[in-house]
Design a protein around this motif. Structure first.
Motif, PDB file in Angstrom:
ATOM      1  N   VAL A  69      25.743 -16.973 -35.441  1.00 40.62           N
ATOM      2  CA  VAL A  69      25.814 -16.036 -34.325  1.00 40.62           C
ATOM      3  C   VAL A  69      24.429 -15.539 -33.950  1.00 40.62           C
ATOM      4  O   VAL A  69      24.066 -15.438 -32.785  1.00 40.62           O
ATOM      5  N   LYS A  70      23.607 -15.238 -34.945  1.00 38.25           N
ATOM      6  CA  LYS A  70      22.288 -14.654 -34.700  1.00 38.25           C
ATOM      7  C   LYS A  70      21.449 -15.507 -33.771  1.00 38.25           C
ATOM      8  O   LYS A  70      20.705 -15.004 -32.925  1.00 38.25           O
ATOM      9  N   ALA A  71      21.523 -16.807 -33.907  1.00 35.65           N
ATOM     10  CA  ALA A  71      20.693 -17.706 -33.117  1.00 35.65           C
ATOM     11  C   ALA A  71      21.206 -17.885 -31.698  1.00 35.65           C
ATOM     12  O   ALA A  71      20.485 -18.385 -30.842  1.00 35.65           O
ATOM     13  N   VAL A  95      23.052  -7.647 -29.307  1.00 38.20           N
ATOM     14  CA  VAL A  95      23.957  -8.537 -28.583  1.00 38.20           C
ATOM     15  C   VAL A  95      24.801  -9.342 -29.560  1.00 38.20           C
ATOM     16  O   VAL A  95      25.995  -9.567 -29.341  1.00 38.20           O
ATOM     17  N   SER A  96      24.203  -9.759 -30.667  1.00 40.91           N
ATOM     18  CA  SER A  96      24.975 -10.455 -31.701  1.00 40.91           C
ATOM     19  C   SER A  96      26.065  -9.544 -32.257  1.00 40.91           C
ATOM     20  O   SER A  96      27.203  -9.979 -32.470  1.00 40.91           O
ATOM     21  N   ALA A  97      25.715  -8.280 -32.488  1.00 42.47           N
ATOM     22  CA  ALA A  97      26.698  -7.317 -32.987  1.00 42.47           C
ATOM     23  C   ALA A  97      27.806  -7.098 -31.973  1.00 42.47           C
ATOM     24  O   ALA A  97      28.986  -6.961 -32.331  1.00 42.47           O
ATOM     25  N   VAL A 108      25.475  -6.499 -20.423  1.00 42.04           N
ATOM     26  CA  VAL A 108      25.637  -7.546 -21.441  1.00 42.04           C
ATOM     27  C   VAL A 108      26.969  -8.269 -21.308  1.00 42.04           C
ATOM     28  O   VAL A 108      27.042  -9.471 -21.500  1.00 42.04           O
ATOM     29  N   TRP A 109      28.035  -7.538 -20.983  1.00 45.16           N
ATOM     30  CA  TRP A 109      29.329  -8.212 -20.820  1.00 45.16           C
ATOM     31  C   TRP A 109      30.200  -7.476 -19.816  1.00 45.16           C
ATOM     32  O   TRP A 109      29.928  -6.333 -19.435  1.00 45.16           O
ATOM     33  N   THR A 110      31.262  -8.172 -19.382  1.00 38.78           N
ATOM     34  CA  THR A 110      32.231  -7.637 -18.430  1.00 38.78           C
ATOM     35  C   THR A 110      33.632  -7.845 -18.991  1.00 38.78           C
ATOM     36  O   THR A 110      33.905  -8.857 -19.634  1.00 38.78           O
ATOM     37  N   GLU A 111      34.507  -6.881 -18.732  1.00 42.13           N
ATOM     38  CA  GLU A 111      35.899  -6.980 -19.187  1.00 42.13           C
ATOM     39  C   GLU A 111      36.840  -6.474 -18.105  1.00 42.13           C
ATOM     40  O   GLU A 111      36.498  -5.565 -17.343  1.00 42.13           O
ATOM     41  N   ASN A 136      36.399 -15.996 -32.326  1.00 38.60           N
ATOM     42  CA  ASN A 136      35.136 -16.063 -33.048  1.00 38.60           C
ATOM     43  C   ASN A 136      34.014 -15.553 -32.153  1.00 38.60           C
ATOM     44  O   ASN A 136      34.052 -15.717 -30.929  1.00 38.60           O
ATOM     45  N   ALA A 137      32.999 -14.954 -32.757  1.00 37.80           N
ATOM     46  CA  ALA A 137      31.865 -14.454 -31.978  1.00 37.80           C
ATOM     47  C   ALA A 137      31.223 -15.576 -31.173  1.00 37.80           C
ATOM     48  O   ALA A 137      30.774 -15.369 -30.032  1.00 37.80           O
ATOM     49  N   GLU A 138      31.188 -16.777 -31.735  1.00 42.74           N
ATOM     50  CA  GLU A 138      30.582 -17.916 -31.059  1.00 42.74           C
ATOM     51  C   GLU A 138      31.277 -18.265 -29.749  1.00 42.74           C
ATOM     52  O   GLU A 138      30.670 -18.880 -28.853  1.00 42.74           O
ATOM     53  N   ASP A 139      32.552 -17.868 -29.602  1.00 41.01           N
ATOM     54  CA  ASP A 139      33.279 -18.183 -28.375  1.00 41.01           C
ATOM     55  C   ASP A 139      32.636 -17.529 -27.156  1.00 41.01           C
ATOM     56  O   ASP A 139      32.769 -18.034 -26.034  1.00 41.01           O
TER      57      ASP A 139
END
Length: 256
Positions: free
Chosen positions: A2-4, A11-13, A246-249, A25-28
């Motif tokens: 995730v960190k990379a 943002v990773s958190a 950073v994100w939208t919901e 998963n966070a990677e998604d």
């Protein structure tokens, strides 16, 4: 890892937090393709409601993640296969979503932009306003009796998600602005802001958000901020306070 995949540690958190919220998963949230999951209750989620989400979509700028109740999964999969992540948030697609949700007496009620602070975060007091900080006991005893700051405070300490930290600006002993932080999850605290109409436009909102941001960091949590797409004043406050989107919901709720 995730960190990379993400811009920085915050943002990773956030991706990890959203993974708890969306049962994925966070990677998604770094994938170009969309992801669909069955909504559920997971440990560590943001505690906006006690029951699983009926239909919720989020994106961090790549593919979208949709979490939905069982009766909405077929529709969610069709949506994810047909459109790109950003496309799902277009109003024509939202209309299609609402047509499906209406069968269950539900509709999209929130379509929000979420912000994180720049890191490393720097707060430099401007010393133009007298500020006072409040912990939960003082919020209940001193601030809850003062009504009219509903964007800053929840005015309810009995629910799992509640006000945990606040800061007020004063003019001649009167509270003219207030920022509050709610414990949306163990790690993520959301900041809300209210300034009396006659004091707006003087930088008070950004000062309060900045001061509370540093205080939240000092308490070991991650501050974040949200706006609606049409609330330009709030978006400008976020920018002036050192936040960026950073994100939208968007979430579905009962029509009532």
């Amino acid at each position: 890892m995730v960190k990379a995949m993400f811009k920085n540690e915050l943002v990773s958190a956030a991706a990890k937090q959203l993974a708890s919220d969306y049962c994925c998963n966070a990677e998604d949230f770094a994938c170009k393709n969309n992801t669909v999951t069955l909504a559920g209750i997971t440990d560590g989620r943001r505690i906006f409601r006690a029951e699983p989400d009926f239909f919720k979509v989020g994106t961090m700028g790549n593919g979208a993640v949709i979490t939905a109740a069982g009766e909405m999964l077929d529709f969610a999969n069709e949506l994810a296969e047909k459109y790109g992540g950003a496309e799902i948030f277009e109003l024509t697609k939202v209309r299609k979503i609402n047509e499906q949700l209406a069968k269950y007496n539900k509709a999209i009620a929130f379509n929000s932009i979420f912000y994180l602070p720049l890191v490393p975060y720097e707060y430099v007091p401007n010393n133009n306003f007298k500020l006072k900080f409040y912990e939960k006991p003082e919020i209940i005893s001193e601030l809850y009796p003062i009504k009219g700051f509903n964007n800053a405070l929840m005015y309810d300490s009995t629910k799992p998600r509640h006000d945990v930290l606040a800061v007020c600006a004063f003019d001649n002993g009167q509270i003219i602005g207030m920022a509050g932080a709610s414990n949306d999850s163990q790690r993520f605290w959301q900041i809300g802001i209210d300034v009396l109409p006659e004091y707006r436009g003087n930088g008070i909102a950004a000062e309060l958000v900045s001061a509370l941001t540093k205080a939240v960091f000092d308490h070991g949590a991650i501050p974040y901020y949200s706006t609606w797409s049409g609330n330009i004043a709030s978006q400008n406050t976020a920018r002036r306070a050192g936040y960026y989107p950073v994100w939208t919901e968007m979430n579905a709720f009962d029509i009532e």
